[in-house]
Motif scaffolding. Structure first.
Motif, PDB file in Angstrom:
ATOM      1  N   PHE A  61       0.876  -1.311  -0.451  1.00  0.00           N
ATOM      2  CA  PHE A  61       0.187   0.321   0.006  1.00  0.00           C
ATOM      3  C   PHE A  61       0.899   1.368  -0.259  1.00  0.00           C
ATOM      4  O   PHE A  61       0.843   2.275  -1.042  1.00  0.00           O
ATOM      5  N   LEU A  62       2.207   1.144   0.449  1.00  0.00           N
ATOM      6  CA  LEU A  62       2.316   2.826   0.926  1.00  0.00           C
ATOM      7  C   LEU A  62       3.635   3.026  -0.370  1.00  0.00           C
ATOM      8  O   LEU A  62       4.022   4.123  -0.848  1.00  0.00           O
ATOM      9  N   GLY A  63       4.460   1.438  -0.158  1.00  0.00           N
ATOM     10  CA  GLY A  63       5.395   1.366  -1.442  1.00  0.00           C
ATOM     11  C   GLY A  63       6.511   1.190  -0.914  1.00  0.00           C
ATOM     12  O   GLY A  63       6.479   1.846   0.086  1.00  0.00           O
ATOM     13  N   PRO A  64       7.206   0.179  -1.673  1.00  0.00           N
ATOM     14  CA  PRO A  64       8.934  -0.017  -0.643  1.00  0.00           C
ATOM     15  C   PRO A  64       9.724   0.913  -0.615  1.00  0.00           C
ATOM     16  O   PRO A  64      10.990   0.886   0.580  1.00  0.00           O
ATOM     17  N   GLU A  65       9.296   2.019  -1.512  1.00  0.00           N
ATOM     18  CA  GLU A  65      10.273   3.657  -1.329  1.00  0.00           C
ATOM     19  C   GLU A  65       9.816   4.044   0.060  1.00  0.00           C
ATOM     20  O   GLU A  65      10.704   4.682   0.311  1.00  0.00           O
ATOM     21  N   HIS A  66       8.921   3.787   0.638  1.00  0.00           N
ATOM     22  CA  HIS A  66       8.131   4.337   1.445  1.00  0.00           C
ATOM     23  C   HIS A  66       8.342   3.298   2.720  1.00  0.00           C
ATOM     24  O   HIS A  66       7.321   4.495   4.047  1.00  0.00           O
ATOM     25  N   VAL A  67       8.742   2.386   3.604  1.00  0.00           N
ATOM     26  CA  VAL A  67       8.856   2.027   4.450  1.00  0.00           C
ATOM     27  C   VAL A  67      10.628   1.472   4.530  1.00  0.00           C
ATOM     28  O   VAL A  67      11.473   1.627   3.925  1.00  0.00           O
ATOM     29  N   SER A  68      11.035   1.265   5.862  1.00  0.00           N
ATOM     30  CA  SER A  68      12.636   0.584   6.664  1.00  0.00           C
ATOM     31  C   SER A  68      11.562  -0.341   7.621  1.00  0.00           C
ATOM     32  O   SER A  68      10.938   0.200   8.156  1.00  0.00           O
ATOM     33  N   PHE A  69      12.786  -0.538   7.527  1.00  0.00           N
ATOM     34  CA  PHE A  69      12.729  -1.860   8.643  1.00  0.00           C
ATOM     35  C   PHE A  69      14.047  -1.891  10.302  1.00  0.00           C
ATOM     36  O   PHE A  69      15.326  -2.340   9.279  1.00  0.00           O
ATOM     37  N   SER A  70      13.521  -1.728  11.825  1.00  0.00           N
ATOM     38  CA  SER A  70      14.106  -2.665  12.365  1.00  0.00           C
ATOM     39  C   SER A  70      14.212  -2.916  12.915  1.00  0.00           C
ATOM     40  O   SER A  70      13.761  -2.455  13.912  1.00  0.00           O
ATOM     41  N   PHE A  71      14.766  -4.324  13.143  1.00  0.00           N
ATOM     42  CA  PHE A  71      13.726  -5.458  14.683  1.00  0.00           C
ATOM     43  C   PHE A  71      14.775  -6.307  14.461  1.00  0.00           C
ATOM     44  O   PHE A  71      15.652  -6.480  14.063  1.00  0.00           O
ATOM     45  N   VAL A  72      15.109  -6.336  15.983  1.00  0.00           N
ATOM     46  CA  VAL A  72      15.829  -7.242  16.970  1.00  0.00           C
ATOM     47  C   VAL A  72      14.747  -8.147  17.614  1.00  0.00           C
ATOM     48  O   VAL A  72      14.462  -7.732  18.017  1.00  0.00           O
ATOM     49  N   GLU A  73      15.648  -9.233  17.356  1.00  0.00           N
ATOM     50  CA  GLU A  73      14.605 -10.107  18.035  1.00  0.00           C
ATOM     51  C   GLU A  73      15.484 -11.298  18.812  1.00  0.00           C
ATOM     52  O   GLU A  73      16.872 -11.507  18.579  1.00  0.00           O
ATOM     53  N   GLY A  74      15.393 -11.938  19.965  1.00  0.00           N
ATOM     54  CA  GLY A  74      15.860 -12.832  20.750  1.00  0.00           C
ATOM     55  C   GLY A  74      16.090 -12.745  22.423  1.00  0.00           C
ATOM     56  O   GLY A  74      16.235 -12.217  22.525  1.00  0.00           O
ATOM     57  N   PRO A  75      16.762 -13.775  22.660  1.00  0.00           N
ATOM     58  CA  PRO A  75      16.750 -15.332  22.173  1.00  0.00           C
ATOM     59  C   PRO A  75      15.187 -15.580  22.419  1.00  0.00           C
ATOM     60  O   PRO A  75      14.676 -15.239  23.190  1.00  0.00           O
ATOM     61  N   SER A  76      15.202 -16.307  21.240  1.00  0.00           N
ATOM     62  CA  SER A  76      13.837 -17.156  21.357  1.00  0.00           C
ATOM     63  C   SER A  76      13.769 -18.255  21.701  1.00  0.00           C
ATOM     64  O   SER A  76      14.650 -19.288  20.636  1.00  0.00           O
ATOM     65  N   GLY A  77      12.702 -19.144  22.163  1.00  0.00           N
ATOM     66  CA  GLY A  77      13.156 -20.562  22.266  1.00  0.00           C
ATOM     67  C   GLY A  77      11.846 -21.577  21.164  1.00  0.00           C
ATOM     68  O   GLY A  77      11.938 -22.317  21.173  1.00  0.00           O
ATOM     69  N   ASP A  78      11.416 -20.619  20.862  1.00  0.00           N
ATOM     70  CA  ASP A  78       9.952 -21.144  19.336  1.00  0.00           C
ATOM     71  C   ASP A  78      10.749 -20.667  17.785  1.00  0.00           C
ATOM     72  O   ASP A  78      11.928 -20.174  17.894  1.00  0.00           O
ATOM     73  N   PRO A  79      10.258 -21.053  16.959  1.00  0.00           N
ATOM     74  CA  PRO A  79      10.950 -21.111  15.536  1.00  0.00           C
ATOM     75  C   PRO A  79      10.971 -18.949  14.812  1.00  0.00           C
ATOM     76  O   PRO A  79      11.071 -18.684  14.164  1.00  0.00           O
TER      77      PRO A  79
END
Length: 484
Positions: A157-175
């Protein structure tokens, strides 16, 4: 639970045991796309075991539907390779309605920030403003199907040029880390998001919270997730631009969308963004715009009670007058203004909030302000509050204290609570005349910033000790809204 969430580590276990009333405290957070729906009769394929039916007017065009179908297959494949049966989404229809497409269409042109304009003037290159989606997370298997759907709809919807991502995960015990690496990242590439706009870090090391100050560590983790906002690698720009004029860092971020491990629909994120970007009454807009979050729905436990404060009284959204956390049967009893707006599902101004999903202006994080998440300083008369209450205090300090809550976006953490929340909200919207996921014009009110900070704010200080467990409700203080 992930240490990034504002609630203590031990709280999640208690929540799953259905809330021991002696709980340390119920608090804060931390802790997730969409091609315009067409008039073609291609309906979104409902998930048979989804508990929340899709809106009848929502239709996904064939290309998006194919992406969603492939996404579900890829998620199931990766999850099943590492665990038992893959969880299903709670939302039967991840698409937007035509009315929602019309309402959010302006978000395809994110507003340029002052930093962006200065950067463009410095080197002659125009930047494309982006919404930066950010989270700290762990063990979110239940939430992942809806999160992945929401991201697919948002990017389309927004367009790939208008989004960015910063995800930090862990530690997880599931997949969870496998899904982020093997499903989410390929999805973003498939949707056209440039690699330079994707930061997904998985398998973060375990933290021994028994040997650190909880608030200080949570603040550090939140800052880590926000690093792309201020990480400046443009050496050419640094070399030719005087320090007093530098605004390159984060210059392409129009707003930060920081969310917890809650169940999300694309419309949730878009509505909070819509209210944030469209807020009237100020030439520089909102500072922080949040949703509303629940820990449990029946009985109702408002989640971020330790963080949120009313604008007119400085009091809690659900004042607790005993040393334990009890059901939120009387929301906002000390603020007539806030309660009336809450019941009408209309945004209302507050002193502070986070509430599972928060949109933040990037400006206070950049020079000359350089705000960061942090712990309080009681020696200066500051409350030892949540790092998310303190971020609001620092926004106020630098004249960005326009904070609002959008009660028409209600999110929850567990599957049962999320389903109950979505169904209860549908009933409220129907009662108030909403159609196809949008309010009627006579109820489509926005905040006009009419209040300054309250003279004092209620404080339930976190003890100056290491570890996760503390009963903050045993002590009440009233402090200044911010310390200069």
């Amino acid at each position: 639970m992930h240490p990034s969430r504002g609630r203590p580590m031990g709280m999640l276990a208690r929540r799953r045991a259905l809330l021991a009333l002696g709980l340390a405290f119920g608090v804060l957070l931390v802790v997730f796309v969409f091609l315009p729906a067409s008039s073609a009769p291609s309906a979104t394929a409902p998930t048979s075991d989804a508990a929340v039916p899709g809106l009848e007017a929502a239709r996904a065009p064939p290309a998006l539907q194919a992406t969603l179908d492939d996404l579900r297959a890829n998620f199931t494949r990766v999850w099943s390779a590492h665990s038992a049966e893959a969880p299903a989404p709670i939302y039967g229809g991840p698409a937007l309605t035509l009315a929602q497409v019309d309402r959010y269409n302006h978000l395809k042109r994110p507003p340029p920030t002052r930093a962006m304009k200065i950067k463009a003037g410095a080197d002659g290159h125009a930047l494309k403003p982006k919404f930066m989606l950010t989270t700290l997370t762990r063990n979110i298997g239940d939430q992942l199907p809806d999160l992945l759907n929401a991201i697919a709809v948002l990017v389309a919807f927004l367009g790939p040029e208008h989004v960015s991502f910063s995800f930090v995960e862990g530690p997880s015990g599931d997949p969870t880390p496998y899904v982020l690496d093997e499903v989410l990242v390929p999805l973003l590439h498939h949707l056209g998001v440039p690699p330079s706009q994707i930061r997904v870090e998985t398998n973060a090391p375990h933290i021994d919270f028994n040997n650190v100050n909880r608030i200080e560590k949570l603040a550090e983790l939140r800052n880590k997730a926000l690093e792309p906002l201020w990480a400046d690698n443009d050496l050419g720009y640094l070399a030719r631009t005087p320090e007093r004029r530098r605004r390159m860092v984060g210059a392409d971020v129009a707003a930060v969308v920081f969310f917890n491990d809650v169940f999300l629909h694309a419309a949730d994120i878009l509505e909070v963004l819509h209210q944030h970007v469209s807020a009237k009454g100020s030439t520089i807009g909102a500072g922080i715009t949040t949703a509303w979050d629940w820990m449990e729905r029946n009985p109702a436990y408002f989640y971020d009670v330790w963080v949120a404060r009313a604008i007119d009284t400085g009091d809690l959204f659900y004042p607790i007058d005993q040393p334990s956390w009890s059901p939120s049967t009387d929301i906002l009893p000390t603020s007539e203004y806030s309660r009336a707006r809450y019941e009408a599902l209309q945004p209302f101004q507050v002193y502070s909030a986070w509430n599972g999903l928060a949109v933040l202006s990037p400006t206070p994080f950049l020079p000359p302000f350089n705000v960061r998440f942090r712990r309080g300083n009681p020696a200066k008369g500051e409350c030892a509050a949540s790092e998310c209450t303190l971020i609001a205090a620092d926004f106020w300090k630098y004249n960005w204290g326009r904070v609002q809550v959008v009660p028409s976006v209600q999110v929850a953490y567990g599957r049962k609570a999320a389903v109950e929340t979505a169904l209860e909200l549908r009933k409220s919207e129907e009662r108030l005349g909403w159609r196809d996921g949008v309010p009627p014009r006579n109820r489509d009110a926005m905040v006009a910033w009419e209040f300054g900070a309250p003279p004092e704010v209620r404080c339930h200080p976190w003890p100056e000790k290491n570890g996760l467990d503390a009963n903050v409700w045993e002590k009440t203080e009233w402090v200044k809204p911010y310390i200069l």
